[in-house]
Write a protein that holds these residues in place. Sequence first.
Motif, PDB file in Angstrom:
ATOM      1  N   PRO A  68      37.036  36.056  32.242  1.00  0.00           N
ATOM      2  CA  PRO A  68      37.483  37.391  32.623  1.00  0.00           C
ATOM      3  C   PRO A  68      38.948  37.606  32.239  1.00  0.00           C
ATOM      4  O   PRO A  68      39.772  36.719  32.386  1.00  0.00           O
ATOM      5  CB  PRO A  68      37.318  37.402  34.146  1.00  0.00           C
ATOM      6  CG  PRO A  68      37.391  35.971  34.559  1.00  0.00           C
ATOM      7  CD  PRO A  68      36.898  35.165  33.400  1.00  0.00           C
ATOM      8  N   TYR A  69      39.241  38.777  31.739  1.00  0.00           N
ATOM      9  CA  TYR A  69      40.620  39.168  31.449  1.00  0.00           C
ATOM     10  C   TYR A  69      41.126  40.058  32.575  1.00  0.00           C
ATOM     11  O   TYR A  69      40.351  40.801  33.186  1.00  0.00           O
ATOM     12  CB  TYR A  69      40.704  39.868  30.088  1.00  0.00           C
ATOM     13  CG  TYR A  69      40.630  38.870  28.939  1.00  0.00           C
ATOM     14  CD1 TYR A  69      39.423  38.260  28.595  1.00  0.00           C
ATOM     15  CD2 TYR A  69      41.776  38.493  28.238  1.00  0.00           C
ATOM     16  CE1 TYR A  69      39.370  37.314  27.573  1.00  0.00           C
ATOM     17  CE2 TYR A  69      41.722  37.557  27.208  1.00  0.00           C
ATOM     18  CZ  TYR A  69      40.514  36.974  26.881  1.00  0.00           C
ATOM     19  OH  TYR A  69      40.471  36.035  25.875  1.00  0.00           O
ATOM     20  N   GLY A  70      42.416  39.980  32.832  1.00  0.00           N
ATOM     21  CA  GLY A  70      42.970  40.567  34.053  1.00  0.00           C
ATOM     22  C   GLY A  70      43.639  41.909  33.899  1.00  0.00           C
ATOM     23  O   GLY A  70      44.273  42.386  34.836  1.00  0.00           O
ATOM     24  N   HIS A  91      44.034  35.782  31.634  1.00  0.00           N
ATOM     25  CA  HIS A  91      42.590  35.546  31.660  1.00  0.00           C
ATOM     26  C   HIS A  91      42.287  34.216  32.327  1.00  0.00           C
ATOM     27  O   HIS A  91      43.182  33.404  32.564  1.00  0.00           O
ATOM     28  CB  HIS A  91      42.010  35.576  30.246  1.00  0.00           C
ATOM     29  CG  HIS A  91      42.663  34.618  29.300  1.00  0.00           C
ATOM     30  ND1 HIS A  91      43.869  34.873  28.690  1.00  0.00           N
ATOM     31  CD2 HIS A  91      42.285  33.396  28.862  1.00  0.00           C
ATOM     32  CE1 HIS A  91      44.203  33.861  27.926  1.00  0.00           C
ATOM     33  NE2 HIS A  91      43.269  32.938  28.010  1.00  0.00           N
ATOM     34  N   GLN A  92      41.046  34.035  32.645  1.00  0.00           N
ATOM     35  CA  GLN A  92      40.570  32.767  33.197  1.00  0.00           C
ATOM     36  C   GLN A  92      39.485  32.211  32.286  1.00  0.00           C
ATOM     37  O   GLN A  92      38.812  32.966  31.569  1.00  0.00           O
ATOM     38  CB  GLN A  92      39.957  32.974  34.588  1.00  0.00           C
ATOM     39  CG  GLN A  92      40.891  33.580  35.605  1.00  0.00           C
ATOM     40  CD  GLN A  92      40.295  33.482  37.003  1.00  0.00           C
ATOM     41  OE1 GLN A  92      39.420  34.261  37.369  1.00  0.00           O
ATOM     42  NE2 GLN A  92      40.748  32.520  37.786  1.00  0.00           N
ATOM     43  N   PRO A 114      38.918  38.154  39.678  1.00  0.00           N
ATOM     44  CA  PRO A 114      38.381  39.508  39.893  1.00  0.00           C
ATOM     45  C   PRO A 114      37.788  39.614  41.306  1.00  0.00           C
ATOM     46  O   PRO A 114      37.166  38.678  41.797  1.00  0.00           O
ATOM     47  CB  PRO A 114      37.326  39.635  38.797  1.00  0.00           C
ATOM     48  CG  PRO A 114      37.849  38.774  37.686  1.00  0.00           C
ATOM     49  CD  PRO A 114      38.461  37.593  38.409  1.00  0.00           C
TER      50      PRO A 114
END
Lengths: 708, 708
Positions: free
Chosen positions: A289-291, A439-440, A536
Amino acid sequence: MGSIDTTLPHPFDPLSREEIENTILTVKKAHGDVYFNVVSLQEPRKAEMTAWLEDPVNAPRPKRLADVVVIAPGGKVYDGLVDPAKSEILSWEWAEGQQPIITMEELQLVEHIVRKDPKVIEQCKISGIPEEDMNKVYCDPWTIGYDERFGSNVRLQQALMYYRPELDNCQYQYPLDFCPIYNADKQEIIAIDIPKIRRPLSKAPAFDYHPAAIEARGGFRDNLKPINITQPEGVSFKLSGREIEWQNWKFHIGFNYREGIVLNDITFNDQGNVRPIFYRLSLAEMVVPYGNPEHPHQRKHALDQGEYGAGYMTNSLSLGCDCKGSIHYLDAEFPTRVGGVRKIKNAICIHEEDAGILFKHTDFRDDSVIVTRGRKLIVQQIFTAANYEYVVAWTFHQDGTIQPEIKLTGILNTYAMDPDEDTHGWGTQVYTGVNAHNHQHLFSLRIDANVDGPNNTVYVTDAVPGEAPVGSKENFYGNAFYNKRTKLATTGEAKTDYIAQTSRTWEICNPNKLNPYSKKPVSYKLVSREVPPLLPKEGSLVWKRAAFARHSVHVTKYRDDQLWPAGRHVPQTSGEPSRGLPEWIGDGTESIDNTNVVLWHTFGVTHFPAPEDFPVMPAEPMTLLLRPRNFFARNPVLNVPPSYASTPSQLLAKGQGVYDAADKLSKLAFEVPKEVDGEGVSGAGMVLVVRLMVLAARVVGASEREAL
Amino acid sequence: MGSIDTTLPHPFDPLSREEIENTILTVKKAHGDVYFNVVSLQEPRKAEMTAWLEDPVNAPRPKRLADVVVIAPGGKVYDGLVDPAKSEILSWEWAEGQQPIITMEELQLVEHIVRKDPKVIEQCKISGIPEEDMNKVYCDPWTIGYDERFGSNVRLQQALMYYRPELDNCQYQYPLDFCPIYNADKQEIIAIDIPKIRRPLSKAPAFDYHPAAIEARGGFRDNLKPINITQPEGVSFKLSGREIEWQNWKFHIGFNYREGIVLNDITFNDQGNVRPIFYRLSLAEMVVPYGNPEHPHQRKHALDQGEYGAGYMTNSLSLGCDCKGSIHYLDAEFPTRVGGVRKIKNAICIHEEDAGILFKHTDFRDDSVIVTRGRKLIVQQIFTAANYEYVVAWTFHQDGTIQPEIKLTGILNTYAMDPDEDTHGWGTQVYTGVNAHNHQHLFSLRIDANVDGPNNTVYVTDAVPGEAPVGSKENFYGNAFYNKRTKLATTGEAKTDYIAQTSRTWEICNPNKLNPYSKKPVSYKLVSREVPPLLPKEGSLVWKRAAFARHSVHVTKYRDDQLWPAGRHVPQTSGEPSRGLPEWIGDGTESIDNTNVVLWHTFGVTHFPAPEDFPVMPAEPMTLLLRPRNFFARNPVLNVPPSYASTPSQLLAKGQGVYDAADKLSKLAFEVPKEVDGEGVSGAGMVLVVRLMVLAARVVGASEREAL
């Protein structure tokens, strides 16, 4: 009584080229020209397979079956099951409203379409790229994730746009600010997401990492002397088909389009007793996921394995590049879109490495010592997910530890920014005009447990202080602490999160077998410290789609085909309802006590980019351990030959009988001139002499100076 | 204008043999026969030293001074400061009520006394050992920690008792149940702690790990083929005295009795700009609390460095045993008790290792690729603290990362138990009659920061979701997350703990220098994931004595001589008041913003023993990273020569110009017979050809099968 037919593939082997071809022919015959998305082994039903593993001579051999996914003309998706030997279709179902994995070929197509699309050409002009330079425009096509405007019925990709001034420039330093949406069925651009604030193409000079660019900036450093790693007598592992044996370990190395490497039937020969540990290990899913919350960046949350496949994206490895020493490779074969077979040569590499000190102890009384070096076995693949590379290594240690390790390298996903624009903390300017978003990388390790047998129970274990207060009779000095074990009896209870405060670990126990000394159940312990939570929020799109990442650990009861925790067909799932794990867990009341359990572990890293990651990232490792605890009756590596071992009695006998197998190829780094007083002499032999002299002279209270 | 006299020792060098001898002579002349406890470099005052480092030609050279601790007859302890060149005592002070470090010689003495003591002999008889077997009785003498019955004025040790049926048996499998207390001044046993429930000597058969024992149990495994590691052209590092240069790094390697390896003046040559990073790095203290609350086990909480010394206990390393390849060693010299000098040959080893993939990226469009292997430099020592060994490696990476790594091996501390006695969760039966108690290993990493200059600020950084709720305009899809930075402005605010939930890290920033791209302050980030809290409770004896372990991070303002966070003289401190860090932090109001800061980091493991750890432990590693973030303008390893690199234009030119430096010594593990269709051909060259064929054939929609 029968015998094992060794000419047949092992039931865990990936489909052979012939089996893939037969399957494709069978499907074509029945359904005409379709696009082949998946033709992959349907792994044997576990009950059948365990019966066969226990008695391969007499038990029926599990059938070879092909799991098939095709896209028919018009975009209709079908799931099928085919018997390649009999050229028979066993089942065929329309997967309504579902989108199967995006293949490399589908990805490759988009760039060509994008370059010719008039609306894209128009946007490129706005960015500052003339129409004649459209051949310099590139895109990384991603599945759209989920976009509520388009739903799941139309097969879509989003095109992250880039530019290369010259063919050899890295395009990630020239991101464009708009995002075309591609309809895969019609092979056309159906929409373009255009930000309110436009960011023209960066005018910064190219900053590349290829050799010519390095030469232009001063050339390569020339001060690295070679380190040679050679195995003149060959390797210490044996392969029979895809079954490997090494240092008491034995397991089967599978590979599929989705998870890449799959390890099956992992056992350890414990002094003649072959003990099962895991039925199956794999990286079953991941999410990145991008933040950045600004539209359309929320769509950047790649579930790379379910959406593109760690097998489909895997690299063909090169001898002397990706690893050194004596290497064995395994290839992979996959269907092509129109029904051919493509081979990825050297998809998996297998090699050993020296692992440093395995154990050592010196007795301070007399310097009697043992020092033993360790060895590790590494089964590795590398896959490229557009910009990023994932180096996935399954490392086996002699002491029974399995250590999955992932190294992140490759290139940051980037987005356009005006120089000095405020990134609002959602990203970092890593180069002029280049915004790399937070991101993760979260991975789902699937552990199908078989710890000394199929019936296992998972405990969460926390290191906690004793309950009694300081000054109490039970804990007067306040130093009491212990390992608090909590049984995870149901799938609901098993939703657990990592807690650093208690050094939390999870134990996969066999409650039916106790260690003879500790009287604790034999177990394998999950020791994992890189365990960020999914950032998220609850209820967010990512949270709904990648439900497996909501907790550090989930546990389910084993069922055939529950392999992939975000579901079977991942692209364009809405997360309503969440697929995979939440479906299997349901109301959470199912017992997972003393049964065949599957543990799903989420681990990874949160990455806030920095200029050090640009233009290509130095590898960042993350790792975890699966460690035997109370599994063995004792240290299982005592019989690894030491480099050097001396006992008190040998030292008293002036070194007679001392075991010396120190590596004779090791050398002093620099020539040391011999000193007249003998102090400059080195090497294990001399050290021994010195030790003996110390021992002889170690009279209470005496200075050691005279002895030396 | 002057010049640097290279014949003089570097101001950071440990005292030479001559300097130790001169110091001892000077002290003896003034104070007669005393026991020498410490004669060690007093490191230069920082103000003087930094002036000299900046201008070694013109600035005054810091004086060489000896920090001295002696024990005079009657047990009086003196701290002194001596100028060895001038044979002059600069200060001499009675350290009233303090006990200095216990030397190896003091430890060695106790066993001899114990064996002859009638009360110990009596207790041995009760345990089942006849008087004639007292030569088979052993003890590990530990400082007493703190025992309120005896206080701090009398120098004490506690003797953990063991037995060896035969000389070569490992005594830790035969622990005895009582604990003599030894008066070091009088060299006599002054008390014996005897448990209420007696546990006679174990009758279990010996289970040893020396070669003869392994032979008797079936011998060594013979299935490990050699892995040779050679450096035919030598090493890539240079040493000038004890200053090392390697891959843009430069630093001084010191060593003292207390901390062992000390690294000073660590700089990185950033494209010609020599940038300071750390003024000094060391493991400054450690504590190993045991978790059994029953008396007298609360006394088992070794502060090994302050109580015994990681330098004093360090091993003499052997070529081809402790590491492989081309090794450089540095020796260590210490005073003996009566005023001699002892040398530990090969106290430090320095070597390089291959570090696997440094970076890699493949373009999925055309398989153009770069793959570059990394290298690491390791500065290592191993010290033996009675039963345990600590392998301490300071690893330097080419990308600016420093990675301290500690491997635990050796033998568990053990206590007697009746077979099948309930350990109440405070320990584990690891072998018949052997109870290994729960314990922690907590280390204090001292980081004297100098990140691009002496004025730094520490921030704690937490990965957190965006504040705005899902569905809000600012965070509609709920995916927002960012790196929350909180300045630690005062020593009080800086008492911070690790939080896994936010993947917490700490940044040591230079607020006066910004990264040209990210505009963030240049920084080094502490990334540490093995961070258990101190489990002994607040107010407990350990909590009071090892105050540094109360938090994951403390930060103080630099002051000369504030080196060791549990205080200068550690044995027998009561913790009332707590020494070291709490004294320096005081009320916590001191500013640590934009000044010379020292960060103290507690990390380690909590160890619940298991039979796998018996009779000797497979090495258990723990590690952390000090990573440059926003420090460099870009990836600092781009000019490391790759193994292989190809660009799109080279692939279009049929491979012309491709960079191929793949390791030619790497081999396939097994002979692969050449297949007639060419698919069996391997090696980097062939892979390239295959890549080119793929590229040539990659026509949209075509099957790749024909190409292959």
